[in-house]
Enzyme design. Structure first.
Site, PDB file in Angstrom:
ATOM      1  N   HIS A   1     -32.492 -49.454  -9.519  1.00 37.28           N
ATOM      2  CA  HIS A   1     -31.545 -49.131 -10.074  1.00 37.28           C
ATOM      3  C   HIS A   1     -31.048 -50.153 -11.039  1.00 37.28           C
ATOM      4  O   HIS A   1     -31.157 -51.516 -10.940  1.00 37.28           O
ATOM      5  CB  HIS A   1     -30.356 -48.710  -9.025  1.00 37.28           C
ATOM      6  CG  HIS A   1     -28.997 -48.129  -9.451  1.00 37.28           C
ATOM      7  ND1 HIS A   1     -28.030 -48.873 -10.305  1.00 37.28           N
ATOM      8  CD2 HIS A   1     -28.483 -46.894  -9.575  1.00 37.28           C
ATOM      9  CE1 HIS A   1     -26.996 -47.911 -10.488  1.00 37.28           C
ATOM     10  NE2 HIS A   1     -27.438 -46.772  -9.972  1.00 37.28           N
TER      11      HIS A   1
ATOM     12  N   ASP B   1     -31.547 -53.738  -1.132  1.00 38.05           N
ATOM     13  CA  ASP B   1     -30.661 -52.582  -1.824  1.00 38.05           C
ATOM     14  C   ASP B   1     -30.878 -51.367  -0.796  1.00 38.05           C
ATOM     15  O   ASP B   1     -31.823 -50.720  -0.802  1.00 38.05           O
ATOM     16  CB  ASP B   1     -30.985 -52.265  -3.021  1.00 38.05           C
ATOM     17  CG  ASP B   1     -29.993 -51.133  -3.734  1.00 38.05           C
ATOM     18  OD1 ASP B   1     -29.320 -50.472  -2.760  1.00 38.05           O
ATOM     19  OD2 ASP B   1     -30.242 -51.027  -4.779  1.00 38.05           O
TER      20      ASP B   1
ATOM     21  N   GLN C   1     -29.579 -46.053  -0.894  1.00 39.16           N
ATOM     22  CA  GLN C   1     -30.081 -44.817  -0.654  1.00 39.16           C
ATOM     23  C   GLN C   1     -30.844 -44.734   0.891  1.00 39.16           C
ATOM     24  O   GLN C   1     -31.208 -43.655   1.419  1.00 39.16           O
ATOM     25  CB  GLN C   1     -31.142 -44.464  -1.598  1.00 39.16           C
ATOM     26  CG  GLN C   1     -30.343 -44.484  -3.021  1.00 39.16           C
ATOM     27  CD  GLN C   1     -29.624 -43.310  -3.390  1.00 39.16           C
ATOM     28  OE1 GLN C   1     -29.698 -42.268  -2.384  1.00 39.16           O
ATOM     29  NE2 GLN C   1     -28.440 -43.418  -4.246  1.00 39.16           N
TER      30      GLN C   1
ATOM     31  N   LYS D   1     -21.799 -42.936  -0.623  1.00 38.44           N
ATOM     32  CA  LYS D   1     -23.159 -42.266  -0.405  1.00 38.44           C
ATOM     33  C   LYS D   1     -23.498 -41.934   0.874  1.00 38.44           C
ATOM     34  O   LYS D   1     -24.226 -41.295   1.404  1.00 38.44           O
ATOM     35  CB  LYS D   1     -24.243 -43.148  -0.879  1.00 38.44           C
ATOM     36  CG  LYS D   1     -24.131 -43.309  -2.356  1.00 38.44           C
ATOM     37  CD  LYS D   1     -25.151 -44.167  -3.007  1.00 38.44           C
ATOM     38  CE  LYS D   1     -25.127 -44.761  -4.244  1.00 38.44           C
ATOM     39  NZ  LYS D   1     -24.875 -43.479  -5.362  1.00 38.44           N
TER      40      LYS D   1
ATOM     41  N   CYS E   1     -29.478 -44.036 -13.952  1.00 46.93           N
ATOM     42  CA  CYS E   1     -29.590 -45.422 -14.148  1.00 46.93           C
ATOM     43  C   CYS E   1     -30.824 -46.089 -13.767  1.00 46.93           C
ATOM     44  O   CYS E   1     -30.754 -47.271 -13.033  1.00 46.93           O
ATOM     45  CB  CYS E   1     -28.515 -45.889 -13.142  1.00 46.93           C
ATOM     46  SG  CYS E   1     -26.655 -45.772 -13.569  1.00 46.93           S
TER      47      CYS E   1
END
Length: 406
Positions: free
Chosen positions: A121, A199, A202, A225, A364
């Site tokens: 991202h 990261d 997700q 999220k 993104c």
């Protein structure tokens, strides 16, 4: 027992109609909806204990502090951090990555190397580019193949004493591909002394996270999220690593002693939590953790994998559809285009008229789109409250888009 009707009843927003059709919300990779338990927790804070935390001796301040620190402990258990003070409250994944990239500035010198991947991202690209601009370091990008699978064998020759940071996502937001972070971390530990940042924006909503088992130095994710309010998030960092970083923001809360001559910084976690935090949101993030754990990670993954498998099968039964990353190990996302439709947003607008919320565009992740020589994709992404019947509605919507656009 996993009861989808009971779960859906906890999300009042799903009961509405959009454009005269029942809402089918398939934009969960962008943000998830919030259950009643999270909404009520946020509301209760502002209705009953609204006060600033840590510095007050009055009752409301003490209660607010206790609730926010309880949330910190819930998150510690959620990701299996060794200490609760290794959990730093942030505004989200983007702020967490920027915090680390800025705080590492004095440890990076010219010609050092920072490794990211092609599947990142923008929030895991731009902060490292800015760090390179400040320091003269070089950015290296792990390539991917036509299936979106990272070619991590390059790390065997790339990792060395010049490597200072390896920063990759666990799951691609654009394609849903699950990256082999365990192998990436193992290679990094064996071949360099670099910091490893994961990261988890997700992955935290979908997987059981164990930062000690992963042995990463940093892990970042966003609350919004994973069923929590927007403007919430977490940076986890190993105690020994965080102790050696300079603060990102200066101000109240993060000081031990402040004078015009010199300021000394507070201990963890407050060293990195300058200013008034999002107290209500941080407490509600703890309620979101409770919600996920009540469902159970196994139940959640089984359900979401069923949704993904079914969605891919039904979409591939249609002629003229391309799913990106189709052959890769994925979770929660189907990213696709229709043959003969040059602009993904055209498909998205037709779906919206049918009450179906999907995301269109580059997500993104412009380098991924450039790799496939496309402007963007249609992305349907799933959460625990989605159903197979909603997938059927999506497929009918795609058929309608094909009839209208092709």
């Amino acid at each position: 027992m996993f009861d989808i009707n009971h779960i859906r009843a906890q999300f009042p927003i799903l009961n509405q109609q959009v454009n005269g059709k029942p809402l089918v919300y398939l934009d969960n990779a962008a943000t998830s909806q919030k259950p009643i338990s999270v909404l009520e927790t946020w509301e209760k804070y502002y209705e009953t204990i609204n006060a600033n935390v840590h510095r007050g001796i009055h009752t409301l301040s003490q209660l607010a502090t206790e609730e926010m620190e309880l949330s910190r402990k819930k998150i510690q258990r959620f990701i299996n951090a060794k200490h609760d003070y290794e959990v730093i409250f942030t505004k989200g994944t983007t702020e967490g990555i920027n915090l680390v990239a800025y705080a590492l500035t004095n440890q990076i010198k010219k010609d050092d190397e920072i490794i990211i991947s092609y599947l990142e991202h923008h929030s895991n690209i731009v902060p490292w580019q800015m760090l390179c601009e400040r320091t003269g370091a070089k950015l290296r990008v792990i390539p991917m193949d036509e299936n979106g699978i990272l070619q991590i064998d390059v790390l065997d020759s790339w990792l060395n004493e010049k490597t200072k940071v390896v920063s990759v996502n666990q799951v691609s937001n654009a394609l849903g591909i699950i990256n082999p972070i365990e192998e990436i971390i193992e290679k990094t530990r064996r071949l360099s002394n670099a910091y490893v940042l994961i990261d988890g924006a997700q992955s935290a909503p979908h997987f059981k996270i164990d930062v000690q088992k992963l042995d990463c130095d940093f892990f970042v994710f966003s609350g919004h999220k994973m069923y929590a309010p927007m403007g919430t998030g977490i940076l986890y960092g190993k105690e020994s690593v965080l102790e050696n970083l300079h603060p990102f923001h200066g101000g109240g809360e993060m000081i031990a002693v402040c004078s015009f001559e010199k300021t000394t910084y507070a201990g963890l976690p407050f060293k990195f939590e300058a200013g008034t935090p999002n107290v209500g949101g941080n407490i509600a993030l703890g309620a979101a953790v409770d919600f996920i754990e009540q469902i159970g990670h196994d139940n959640l993954q089984i359900h979401e994998n069923e949704l993904l498998t079914y969605a891919q099968k039904k979409l591939l039964e249609l002629d003229g559809i391309k799913i990106y990353g189709e052959k890769a190990n994925r979770t929660g996302v189907v990213s696709f285009n229709l043959d003969g439709v040059g602009i993904a947003s055209d498909t998205g607008m037709i779906l919206d008229k049918m009450g179906i919320a999907v995301r269109t565009g580059h997500h993104c992740t412009q380098p991924i789109m450039d790799f496939f020589n496309i402007a963007g994709t249609v992305r349907a992404s799933f959460a625990v409250y989605n159903t197979l019947e909603e997938i059927d509605i999506l497929v009918e919507g795609v058929k309608k888009a094909q009839r209208m656009l092709v």
